[in-house]
Motif scaffolding. Structure first.
Motif, PDB file in Angstrom:
ATOM      1  N   VAL A 109       0.588  -1.135   0.130  1.00 30.24           N
ATOM      2  CA  VAL A 109       0.191   0.104  -0.026  1.00 30.24           C
ATOM      3  C   VAL A 109       0.906   1.151  -0.043  1.00 30.24           C
ATOM      4  N   LEU A 110       2.078   1.419   0.626  1.00 31.48           N
ATOM      5  CA  LEU A 110       3.109   2.445   1.108  1.00 31.48           C
ATOM      6  C   LEU A 110       3.639   2.615  -0.586  1.00 31.48           C
ATOM      7  N   SER A 111       3.009   1.816  -0.949  1.00 31.61           N
ATOM      8  CA  SER A 111       4.395   1.400  -3.058  1.00 31.61           C
ATOM      9  C   SER A 111       3.377   2.660  -3.517  1.00 31.61           C
ATOM     10  N   ALA A 112       1.979   1.391  -3.526  1.00 35.37           N
ATOM     11  CA  ALA A 112       1.088   2.295  -4.383  1.00 35.37           C
ATOM     12  C   ALA A 112       1.368   3.910  -4.247  1.00 35.37           C
ATOM     13  N   THR A 113       0.798   4.144  -3.079  1.00 38.55           N
ATOM     14  CA  THR A 113       0.178   5.318  -2.417  1.00 38.55           C
ATOM     15  C   THR A 113       1.701   6.468  -2.810  1.00 38.55           C
ATOM     16  N   LEU A 114       3.047   5.694  -2.774  1.00 36.89           N
ATOM     17  CA  LEU A 114       3.817   7.034  -3.308  1.00 36.89           C
ATOM     18  C   LEU A 114       4.058   7.156  -5.048  1.00 36.89           C
ATOM     19  N   THR A 115       3.048   6.190  -5.831  1.00 45.30           N
ATOM     20  CA  THR A 115       3.449   5.899  -6.732  1.00 45.30           C
ATOM     21  C   THR A 115       2.190   7.057  -7.162  1.00 45.30           C
ATOM     22  N   ALA A 116       1.182   6.876  -6.554  1.00 47.83           N
ATOM     23  CA  ALA A 116      -0.773   7.530  -6.871  1.00 47.83           C
ATOM     24  C   ALA A 116       0.096   9.470  -6.784  1.00 47.83           C
ATOM     25  N   TYR A 117       0.832   9.318  -5.499  1.00 45.24           N
ATOM     26  CA  TYR A 117       1.752  11.068  -5.312  1.00 45.24           C
ATOM     27  C   TYR A 117       2.350  11.373  -6.576  1.00 45.24           C
ATOM     28  N   GLY A 118       3.463  10.609  -6.236  1.00 43.48           N
ATOM     29  CA  GLY A 118       4.451  10.765  -7.500  1.00 43.48           C
ATOM     30  C   GLY A 118       4.217  10.936  -8.901  1.00 43.48           C
ATOM     31  N   ALA A 119       3.183  10.439  -9.492  1.00 45.90           N
ATOM     32  CA  ALA A 119       2.251  10.856 -10.413  1.00 45.90           C
ATOM     33  C   ALA A 119       2.944  11.759 -10.891  1.00 45.90           C
ATOM     34  N   ASP A 120       2.723  12.118 -13.214  1.00 45.76           N
ATOM     35  CA  ASP A 120       2.503  12.755 -13.760  1.00 45.76           C
ATOM     36  C   ASP A 120       1.715  12.495 -14.694  1.00 45.76           C
ATOM     37  N   ASN A 121       0.459  11.125 -14.749  1.00 47.63           N
ATOM     38  CA  ASN A 121       0.201  10.352 -15.529  1.00 47.63           C
ATOM     39  C   ASN A 121      -0.630   9.809 -14.774  1.00 47.63           C
ATOM     40  N   LEU A 122      -1.865  10.174 -15.586  1.00 54.35           N
ATOM     41  CA  LEU A 122      -3.365  10.164 -15.310  1.00 54.35           C
ATOM     42  C   LEU A 122      -3.617   8.323 -15.165  1.00 54.35           C
ATOM     43  N   ILE A 123      -2.992   7.566 -16.095  1.00 52.59           N
ATOM     44  CA  ILE A 123      -2.931   6.052 -15.430  1.00 52.59           C
ATOM     45  C   ILE A 123      -2.557   5.631 -15.320  1.00 52.59           C
ATOM     46  N   VAL A 124      -1.290   6.157 -14.597  1.00 49.37           N
ATOM     47  CA  VAL A 124      -0.543   5.780 -13.652  1.00 49.37           C
ATOM     48  C   VAL A 124      -0.871   5.781 -11.943  1.00 49.37           C
ATOM     49  N   LEU A 125      -1.615   7.246 -12.354  1.00 50.45           N
ATOM     50  CA  LEU A 125      -2.073   7.613 -10.893  1.00 50.45           C
ATOM     51  C   LEU A 125      -3.643   6.403 -10.660  1.00 50.45           C
ATOM     52  N   ALA A 126      -4.175   6.357 -11.338  1.00 49.78           N
ATOM     53  CA  ALA A 126      -5.564   5.979 -11.451  1.00 49.78           C
ATOM     54  C   ALA A 126      -4.952   4.448 -11.216  1.00 49.78           C
ATOM     55  N   ALA A 127      -4.295   3.641 -11.872  1.00 53.28           N
ATOM     56  CA  ALA A 127      -3.431   2.144 -11.152  1.00 53.28           C
ATOM     57  C   ALA A 127      -3.242   2.238  -9.271  1.00 53.28           C
ATOM     58  N   THR A 175      -1.553  16.742 -27.664  1.00 49.40           N
ATOM     59  CA  THR A 175      -0.100  15.222 -27.672  1.00 49.40           C
ATOM     60  C   THR A 175       0.256  14.967 -26.513  1.00 49.40           C
ATOM     61  N   GLN A 176       0.256  15.139 -25.296  1.00 52.86           N
ATOM     62  CA  GLN A 176       0.165  14.141 -24.001  1.00 52.86           C
ATOM     63  C   GLN A 176      -1.230  14.214 -23.676  1.00 52.86           C
ATOM     64  N   PRO A 177      -1.850  13.257 -23.787  1.00 54.49           N
ATOM     65  CA  PRO A 177      -3.601  13.359 -23.162  1.00 54.49           C
ATOM     66  C   PRO A 177      -3.229  12.679 -22.064  1.00 54.49           C
ATOM     67  N   PHE A 178      -1.895  11.996 -21.211  1.00 54.56           N
ATOM     68  CA  PHE A 178      -2.111  11.084 -20.101  1.00 54.56           C
ATOM     69  C   PHE A 178      -1.179  12.327 -19.203  1.00 54.56           C
ATOM     70  N   SER A 179      -1.125  12.794 -19.504  1.00 53.50           N
ATOM     71  CA  SER A 179       0.070  13.919 -18.549  1.00 53.50           C
ATOM     72  C   SER A 179      -1.078  15.131 -17.767  1.00 53.50           C
ATOM     73  N   ILE A 180      -0.220  14.943 -16.593  1.00 49.02           N
ATOM     74  CA  ILE A 180      -1.791  15.545 -15.797  1.00 49.02           C
ATOM     75  C   ILE A 180      -0.805  17.033 -15.553  1.00 49.02           C
ATOM     76  N   ALA A 181      -0.435  17.523 -16.130  1.00 46.84           N
ATOM     77  CA  ALA A 181       0.474  18.746 -15.810  1.00 46.84           C
ATOM     78  C   ALA A 181       0.303  19.457 -17.265  1.00 46.84           C
ATOM     79  N   SER A 182       0.106  18.645 -17.799  1.00 48.49           N
ATOM     80  CA  SER A 182       0.054  19.572 -19.468  1.00 48.49           C
ATOM     81  C   SER A 182      -2.201  19.452 -19.695  1.00 48.49           C
ATOM     82  N   LEU A 183      -2.321  18.926 -19.360  1.00 50.07           N
ATOM     83  CA  LEU A 183      -3.471  19.186 -18.874  1.00 50.07           C
ATOM     84  C   LEU A 183      -4.722  20.186 -18.730  1.00 50.07           C
ATOM     85  N   ALA A 184      -3.775  20.856 -17.492  1.00 47.68           N
ATOM     86  CA  ALA A 184      -3.399  21.850 -17.055  1.00 47.68           C
ATOM     87  C   ALA A 184      -4.487  23.510 -17.507  1.00 47.68           C
TER      88      ALA A 184
END
Lengths: 467, 445
Positions: A109-127, A175-184
């Motif tokens: 759970v720690l590993s998954a939570t840190l992944t979600a925090y660090g993700a700049d990708n929507l798919i990674v965040l959701a997973a 061009t970057q539909p999965f990037s959280i930063a570029s969707l702002a």
């Protein structure tokens, strides 16, 4: 975008994952593996935090990670905080809570939570979001059915929202539909995606009427993993990370209503706690109420309110870790679950645990001299500025929470001394040092809050809706 | 920083530092011996008393009206600052002196009174925290900082009421007091916010912020709510007799001297705001008058020494409130100082009251006249009986609060719990527990 000096986020994610494998394979050294894994993740997160602080308000990309992970003022604190809380829990946990299965899953759970925090990708965040919730939906941290339903609903809604966003972004030629930063600021997915994300946040944070799962989880589930899970504050993180930057217009229009709903939840949970008798439920309701205050602060869209909310995230996480840990240690010592129906007078046997409990509790409800006082002060100012009429509910909810907490403390630790109890020890050194560190942090940061507040103010400033 | 500023800072911080040191060492496993605690207390408050006296003398000689110690902002966010500024002026100096003198005396008294008590160290640690909170209230240069001290005084008060935590009376009394304190503190917190909102500052180092008459009414009434809670004014007086469950030295310092007058100090500090609003001033006078009458009447039926003293103190604080409402400054200050000194002495002598009475009786040759009967005799018998019943139930204040607020809140809480169980929370009850599910099963079985 500048880079981190090393793939630190990947390391922070990988170390606990490896440690989880070690814990699963060797029951005898599960706690050792857990502590080592969480300590490794904490060190990596600390370095991320240091580099982000040194870089000011810049967002740092992780090298060699294909743009999957970034670090900024918002997630660096969450990464460090969650790693340290897991470390504290794994050290504090009584022996019966450190089996290979529980420790290994906690590390995953720690590993998954840190992944979600660090993700700049929507798919990674959701997973990562789904992976972190999976132990509570499918096992082994299953409590009753309501947590499973609430968390499953949040996962489904998140997948739906992300599908809508990505689809709209691709249709819009991004061009970057999965990037959280570029969707702002693009408002991809429109009102439907926004509404789904609000459902996700409401389910995960336990906002009325989706609040009861959290009580059930604390009551029927393993209390320390549940405490860690709640303290991920994924709802608030998602709001700050995705919803506010990506849907500024929808957010601006909807936030007054959401903020009112969060305040209502804060009061609702506070009133519920007044007559509740089961200790775990009382603590869960207090967390619920204070977490709703965090959401109200974020949605106040004022610099004070958002900063207060981000600081309060830290306070709630640290203080509730202390509270739930002490409660669990008491349950194991006395081999029972606690209610407030009788005065138990247990401080006679565990005076130091009693003091740790009361200090953490009072920090949670804004005792002066603790960081909770500063965060509550900012939260109240922020919400009163944005909602002068209903903002008054926040101090009312906090006052009721304080009374409930003091009632729980009184019933558990004071009153006529029980007889016939033998062989109960107060906090052993392993517990004492960790709890003392928690209290020291709460008090030291409360005496000198400018550092914590300034760090969170930077993060708050990056949230685009702040006026 | 000038020597006077350093002294003020040192006087305020010293008790806090002692509290932090002893409590941290205790948490890490060290039980401080009694002698270490009492000697530290004696040294700290002797030095603090001398320092405050020297500060007052130096200010007088230099013709200084006040000393401010700006310590910057505690935290800053955007336009909002939490100013950390201490202030010693003609209003705060007497209270600072009163605090360090009385805490030092109580420390010495308790060395014998609580000797070998299991909670000896706890008492001293809390006494230092209380002193820190009280000094913070009296030296604060802003309402924001007053909140900090205010909450600390409230918390230590509650923890000392439940000092004998193995008895139910003190524990339940502490919870009652904590509830009243927290409810009334909302007034101070909101008043501070209102000042920020209307005047853009809650600092009064350069004079009280200017607000309009309407705003002054709101702020004044909020401050009155908070002051009434802390000073046990009507309708919150019911907590005071419950607070007498704590050890006598803490009753003396809290409810005879410092804590019970903190509300009056708050109103004295806010007097320029009260002066802007006749409604707020009138409310202060009215609350004070009702409390004075309440304390006088109820005190006459109190059966134990400490409760009688508590109601006597309440009546005097009520009069102090009236004086503040009339716009006087020096009369209430002198009244508070005199009252605090006398009442502390009375509280500390309370365990020896019978012995004192016999001594006085013997010294008067057995001719001590009963006093205090003339007030009752002014009323007809029917009214006397009604007043007696009113006094015995302590003005029905607890009943009113219980029926008006506590019971409805508990009922609402119970209702919400039932709603949660019935399915208002996420998802409702288990599917197999719902009526529709049972109906469906019966149809298709």
């Amino acid at each position: 975008m500048a880079d981190l000096s090393f793939p630190l986020i990947t390391a922070a994610i990988g170390i606990p994952a490896v440690a989880a494998v070690a814990a699963f394979t060797n029951n005898a050294c599960a706690r050792l593996a857990g502590v080592a894994g969480a300590a490794g993740a904490s060190l990596c997160a600390l370095e991320v935090f240091r580099e982000v602080s040194a870089a000011g308000s810049a967002r740092l990309a992780e090298p060699w990670s294909l743009g999957l992970f970034t670090a900024d003022n918002l997630n660096a604190t969450f990464l460090l905080l969650y790693s340290l809380l897991t470390l504290a829990i794994l050290i504090l946990a009584p022996r019966r809570d450190t089996s290979a299965k529980i420790t290994g899953t906690t590390l995953l759970v720690l590993s998954a939570t840190l992944t979600a925090y660090g993700a700049d990708n929507l798919i990674v965040l959701a997973a990562a979001w789904i992976l972190s919730a999976l132990p509570f939906i499918a096992g082994p941290f299953i409590g009753s059915w309501r947590p499973r339903a609430g968390l499953a609903a949040s996962c489904i809604a998140l997948v739906g929202a992300i599908a809508l966003i990505v689809n709209a972004a691709q249709a819009g030629g991004d061009t970057q539909p999965f990037s959280i930063a570029s969707l702002a600021g693009h408002n991809y997915g429109g009102q439907a995606a926004f509404a789904l994300l609000i459902v996700v946040i409401a389910c995960r944070k336990g906002i009325f009427p989706a609040h009861a799962w959290l009580e059930d989880a604390a009551e029927a589930g393993p209390v320390l993993p549940v405490c860690l899970f709640i303290n991920g504050h994924f709802g608030a993180f998602l709001l700050a990370r995705v919803v506010i930057p990506d849907f500024p217009l929808s957010a601006q229009g909807t936030f007054p209503i959401l903020s009112d709903l969060a305040l209502f939840t804060a009061v609702y949970a506070a009133i519920r706690a007044v007559a509740e008798t089961r200790a775990r439920r009382i603590l869960a309701l207090l967390v619920l109420s204070q977490s709703a205050c965090i959401l109200a602060g974020l949605e106040s869209a004022t610099q004070e309110g958002v900063t207060g909310a981000l600081v309060h995230c830290v306070v709630v996480a640290v203080a509730t870790t202390g509270l739930f840990s002490v409660l669990r240690l008491m349950e194991v010592r006395f081999n029972r679950s606690f209610t407030t129906e009788h005065y138990l007078g247990l401080s006679e046997y565990t005076p130091r645990l009693a003091v740790f409990f009361v200090v953490c509790g009072l920090a949670l409800v804004g005792l002066p001299g603790t960081l909770g006082f500063c965060s509550e002060d900012l939260l109240i100012h922020g919400t009163l500025i944005s909602h002068p009429q209903v903002g008054l509910l926040l101090p009312v909810a906090t006052a009721m929470n304080a009374v409930s907490l003091f009632r729980l403390f009184s019933r558990m630790f004071t009153g006529t001394q029980r007889t016939g109890i033998q062989g109960v020890t107060d906090a052993v050194p392993r517990e004492r040092w960790v709890l003392a560190a928690i209290v020291f942090f709460i008090v030291a940061a409360g005496m000198m809050p400018n550092v914590a507040v300034a760090l969170r103010a930077n993060a708050a400033h990056e949230i685009s809706l702040v006026r | 920083m000038t020597p006077l500023q350093l002294i003020l800072l040192g006087v305020v911080l010293a008790p806090g530092a002692v509290f932090a040191l002893f409590s941290l060492l205790w948490l890490l496993g060290w039980d401080a011996p009694e002698r270490a605690l009492t000697r530290t207390t004696a040294i700290v408050y002797s030095v603090a008393t001398a320092a405050v006296a020297w500060m007052a003398w130096a200010m007088h000689m230099a013709g200084l009206e006040s000393i401010a110690v700006p310590l910057g902002d505690w935290f800053t966010v955007h336009d909002y600052h939490f100013p950390l500024v201490l202030l010693a002026d003609r209003l705060s100096l007497p209270f600072l002196a009163l605090t360090v003198i009385l805490v030092g005396l109580i420390g010495q008294f308790s060395a014998t009174y609580l000797h070998r008590d299991p909670g000896f160290a706890r008492f001293y640690i809390l006494l230092h925290l209380f002193a820190f909170g009280a000094l913070l209230i009296f030296s604060a240069g802003s309402f924001d900082l007053i909140i900090g001290g205010w909450e600390m005084v409230g918390l230590t008060s509650v923890l000392l009421i439940s000092f004998f935590h193995y008895r139910l009376g003190p524990v339940e009394g502490a919870l009652h007091v904590f509830t009243i304190y927290r409810a009334c503190d909302i007034g101070l917190i909101t008043a501070a916010f209102a000042l920020h909102h209307y005047a853009h500052t809650a600092s009064f180092v350069n004079g009280m912020p200017q607000v309009s008459s309407g705003d002054a009414t709101v702020i004044g009434l909020l401050l009155l709510l908070s002051a009434a809670g802390k000073s046990a004014q009507v309708p919150f007086s019911g907590w005071l007799p419950r607070a007498m469950e704590g050890p006598t030295p803490s009753s003396a310092i809290f409810y005879g001297a410092i804590s019970v007058h903190a509300g009056a100090y708050l109103l004295l500090r806010a007097q320029p705001i009260l002066a802007e609003s006749s409604i707020a001033s009138g409310a202060v006078v009215l609350v004070g008058l009702m409390t004075a009458l309440h304390g006088t009447i109820v005190g006459r039926t109190s059966a134990d020494a400490k409760t009688s003293l508590a109601y006597a103190a309440l009546a005097q604080v009520g009069v102090v409130f009236m004086e503040i409402g009339f716009g006087w400054t020096w009369v209430p200050v002198m009244h508070i100082i005199g009252h605090a000194m006398v009442r502390t002495l009375q509280f500390l002598r309370a365990p020896s009251m019978l012995r004192d009475y016999h001594q006085v009786h013997a010294a008067a040759g057995g001719q001590v006249e009963k006093t205090g009967k003339h007030l009752e005799s002014m009323f007809p018998p029917g009214v006397q009986l009604w007043l007696y019943r009113l006094a015995m139930d302590r003005g029905h204040l607890d009943t009113i609060l219980e029926r008006g607020f506590v019971q409805p809140l508990l009922a609402l809480s119970g209702l919400l719990a039932r709603l949660d169980r019935m399915g208002l929370g996420a998802g409702g009850p288990r599917p197999e527990q719902t009526r529709s599910h049972r109906w469906l099963i019966s149809r298709f079985r």
